[in-house]
Design a protein around this motif. Sequence first.
Motif: not given
Length: 450
Positions: A186, A245-247, A252, A271, A273, A278-280, A432
């Motif tokens: 992400f 998750g890198c966005s 999220r 996962a 993150d 927090h993307d998640f 989301s």
Amino acid sequence: MVATHADIDLETVAQLSNGSSGIATSALARSPAVKGAVVLATCNRYEIYGEAPHADDVEAARAALVGQISETSGLSEQLVSRSFSTHTGPDVSQHLFAVSSGLDSAVVGEREIAGQVRRALITAQQEGTASAGLVRLFQAASKTAKDVGAQTALGSRGLSIVSVALDLAIDLSEETDWSKKKVVVFGTGAYAGATMALLRERGCRDISVFSSSGRAATFVATRGGTALDGDTLHAAVAAADVMIGCSGSDTRVEAAELAQVRAGSTQPLIAIDLALTHDFDPAVGELDGVELLTLESVRLAAPQEQAESLAQASAMVTGAAQSFEQEREARSVDSAIVALRRHTMNVLDAEMEKVRARHGCTAAAEEVEFALRRMVKQLLHVPTVRARELASNGQQDDYVAALETLYGITVEQPAAASKAECPMDHSSLTASPLQGAVNLQENEARRNSA
């Protein structure tokens, strides 16, 4: 002003950094006490480097920055002020040089921070908030980081937050062969790029990328992988072994949505993150078959560097910071020396005009001018040397004050030179990413019309 993982929790760092891209510009407009500012915002730190016109303005500059951060983050000024530690004088260069060299990172010796420091300066220059002093400071920090990377074992390890996170993922997996794993990334920022590169190095071939901004297709065009959109994201997540998750966007992946997407799947999911905001959803880690790794997990798992390498790198940083401060102090009297020379030469030129008016451009007048200029040069030698000596002892302000008192000379300060870029992709939506393409298209259209 420094707020990092070492002093406060990452949630507070994330809250403080809300709206970080406009802080420097707003602070300069808000207060004359802020001569320049550069913002360094990363996954685990939020730092603002400011320059005040005079030492007496430092507190006013800090207050202006605290007030601006309070407005943009929604946090009280008291909380903002408590969250930041403040360095002044030589401590500033010592700190930034250590940061840029990776000595102050959650993963000691990581190389990603050097690029973030570089980009922070570039952004400040583009926005016109980087003063001449801050430009020199950041350029020197980047050079120090390069030297530490080339001359110590810290650079050869190739450690980074991403690499440690991927090592942790393997430790938690039954399958350790990355070529057999399906990964969904992400984000399309610098961390996403670093993640893609490391996954490729480790043999991963099935990588899909989703970006709420719609930049995934452009991102994978030069890096490989498959671009996802709202229609294809669900299926990719349902089949994934790892999602990263890198966005750092405002949206999220929620635990309930992930549970619905993965319903019926017996495939374990890891996962990772890496987004400060927090993307998640943290509750993702409570789902059956899902392991959640966060920046805090990475920090705790980061290997300790060898004492010898750290000592060598620390000595290089300290030496570079001391040299920078000595040069800065010496340079700080340059304007005063120039002002004294200009004042003295103006007096000389005025006297020579009188000589020429009385005697004309004769050989005698030329001899008088030669003698006077030689005398002035000799008279200026001692004040010039003394200026350097005082500057090396941090007493340059005394020299400037003396010139103003004795000669009425006003010393002009050098003119200022012309958004810190977090390595995350900070494009944001209101829903989301797992809620599908409808909201993606609506928000994309809204951004385009803005």
